[in-house]
Scaffold this active site. Structure first.
Site, PDB file in Angstrom:
ATOM      1  N   TYR A  48       0.845  -1.193   0.000  1.00  0.00           N
ATOM      2  CA  TYR A  48       0.000   0.000   0.000  1.00  0.00           C
ATOM      3  C   TYR A  48       0.872   1.231   0.000  1.00  0.00           C
ATOM      4  CZ  TYR A  48      -5.035  -0.260   0.118  1.00  0.00           C
ATOM      5  OH  TYR A  48      -6.338  -0.367  -0.261  1.00  0.00           O
ATOM      6  N   GLU A  50      -0.544   4.804  -0.517  1.00  0.00           N
ATOM      7  CA  GLU A  50      -1.351   6.001  -0.780  1.00  0.00           C
ATOM      8  C   GLU A  50      -0.512   7.249  -0.560  1.00  0.00           C
ATOM      9  OE1 GLU A  50      -4.540   4.720   1.703  1.00  0.00           O
ATOM     10  OE2 GLU A  50      -5.978   5.023   0.094  1.00  0.00           O
ATOM     11  N   ASP A 193      -5.850  14.245 -25.191  1.00  0.00           N
ATOM     12  CA  ASP A 193      -5.893  12.829 -24.812  1.00  0.00           C
ATOM     13  C   ASP A 193      -5.201  12.049 -25.925  1.00  0.00           C
ATOM     14  OD1 ASP A 193      -6.493  10.178 -24.404  1.00  0.00           O
ATOM     15  OD2 ASP A 193      -8.593  10.516 -23.863  1.00  0.00           O
TER      16      ASP A 193
END
Ligand code: DSN
Length: 410
Positions: A48, A50, A193
């Protein structure tokens, strides 16, 4: 790959075997290298993380920070840009982060219509984008090209806060500088994009987008040939910071650091001379494909291709896009159905197919083999109401399996 879980292992093996025996003309797919594939199953999968490098909510992130910084630096150098976020899980989330970072719900956005080559996240009514923001679309002209003066006049009347340049089914060069001039004239942000064409831009074989845009999004698995995922790039620190905050903590939780490790690998691969050679081959094959199909009576939207894909309008063959996709699949040729400009068919049916050359070019196919594939497509579509020919399917599978899917690209 052999896993202890036999059921899943068998499915992985079947999928590998399927990919080996299929001519893959899906313009948004490719074959990532073994390094890119294997980094995804590394120990990074367990972590993890974050937050961002040096600003994490979890301990134990020293190598995670290094790999994420490596991916960022390699991406910056590949696209010659100042700020990069490598955390978006997909192109859809990258675009969402831009909208949420720079706009408020109901703000006005101008983009290419879906049936003229746009994307679901560019304002389709069945997508979050079309539901939350006020979209207006521009269209291709009758010849199948972007019409910049028309886009300019729509922008002047509509006064959008954001303009999107970029497509998922447009076969011609996009002039991002012209888009920027239009955006500046109405005081709008320009989002480019480049998901489909980023590998060609990285190889300097498509006009640049980054230096002309306020913000750029791209997937990493199409012409770029990396893992499934996306990146966000910008040369403007203030704009970038707003969008970065929107990725985390705005819309995503823990980044997929195993995928980020794969992104780092693919950015290095894409900066090699051999990748440029590959991109050149992608475009040559796409042009050769258009010529071969045109000679066999197919109509190509805009008459040809400058990039890795093109759209075949099938209406003169009296078959719709879904039927063509399904019958070609039976003969181990994968394509995607596609709307054509001003299509009267529904998106589930469509009147055309989109063909692309990134995957077959990774298998080192050249003009001669492309011509053979054009022959197969012509024969199958012309005779689609005849009885299924098992021997032709076997011939096609034998033909494509002579071109192995490379583990490494030299
Ligand atoms: N699904 C991708 C494509 O095929 O173009 C776009 O998201």
């Amino acid at each position: 790959m052999h896993l202890k879980d036999k059921q899943v292992s068998d499915l992985i093996e079947k999928e590998e075997n399927r990919q080996i025996h299929v001519i893959n003309l899906i313009a948004s797919e490719n074959y990532a290298s073994k390094d890119v594939r294997e980094a995804q199953s590394s120990f990074f999968i367990n972590k993890y993380a974050e937050g961002y490098p040096k600003k994490r909510y979890y301990s134990g992130c020293e190598y995670i920070d290094e790999v994420e910084n490596l991916a960022i630096e390699r991406c910056k150098s590949l696209f010659n840009t100042k700020f990069v976020n490598v955390q978006p899980h997909s192109g859809s989330q990258a675009n969402m982060a831009v909208y949420f970072g720079l706009l408020k719900p109901k703000d006005k956005i101008l983009s290419l219509s879906l049936d003229h080559g746009g994307h679901l996240t560019h304002g389709s009514s069945v997508n979050f984008s079309g539901n939350l923001f006020n979209f207006k679309h521009y269209f291709l002209n009758d010849e199948g090209f972007l019409d910049y003066s028309k886009i300019d006049s729509i922008a002047k009347k509509f006064k959008p806060k954001l303009i999107i340049a970029g497509a998922s089914s447009y076969s011609r060069f996009i002039d991002f500088k012209k888009f920027r001039d239009i955006a500046d004239s109405v005081n709008a942000y320009l989002l480019s994009d480049i998901s489909h064409i980023s590998g060609l831009i990285a190889s300097s074989l498509h006009p640049d987008a980054i230096k002309h845009s306020h913000i750029v999004t791209s997937t990493t698995h199409k012409t770029l040939r990396g893992p499934r995922g996306a990146v966000i790039m910008s040369d403007n620190e203030d704009i970038f910071k707003l969008v970065e905050k929107s990725i985390f903590p705005g819309i995503q939780g823990g980044p997929l650091e195993n995928v980020i490790a794969s992104k780092a690998i693919s950015f290095k691969e894409a900066s090699s001379e051999s990748f440029k050679e590959y991109s050149r081959r992608v475009i040559l094959n796409s042009k050769a494909f258009c010529e071969a199909l045109t000679m066999r009576g197919f109509n190509i939207v805009s008459g040809g291709s400058d990039n890795h894909l093109f759209i075949v309008d099938l209406r003169n063959f009296e078959i719709n896009g879904k039927e063509a996709q399904d019958i070609l699949e039976k003969y181990s040729i994968n394509v995607s159905r596609s709307l054509v400009p001003n299509d009267t068919e529904k998106p589930w049916i469509t009147s055309g197919i989109r063909l692309g050359t990134p995957a077959v070019s990774s298998r080192y196919l050249k003009e001669r083999e492309i011509e053979k594939i054009a022959d197969y497509i012509f024969f199958i579509i012309k005779n689609n109401r005849n009885k299924f020919d098992e021997s032709l399917k076997k011939e096609i599978e034998k033909f494509i399996s002579q071109y192995p899917i490379p583990d490494y690209y030299e």
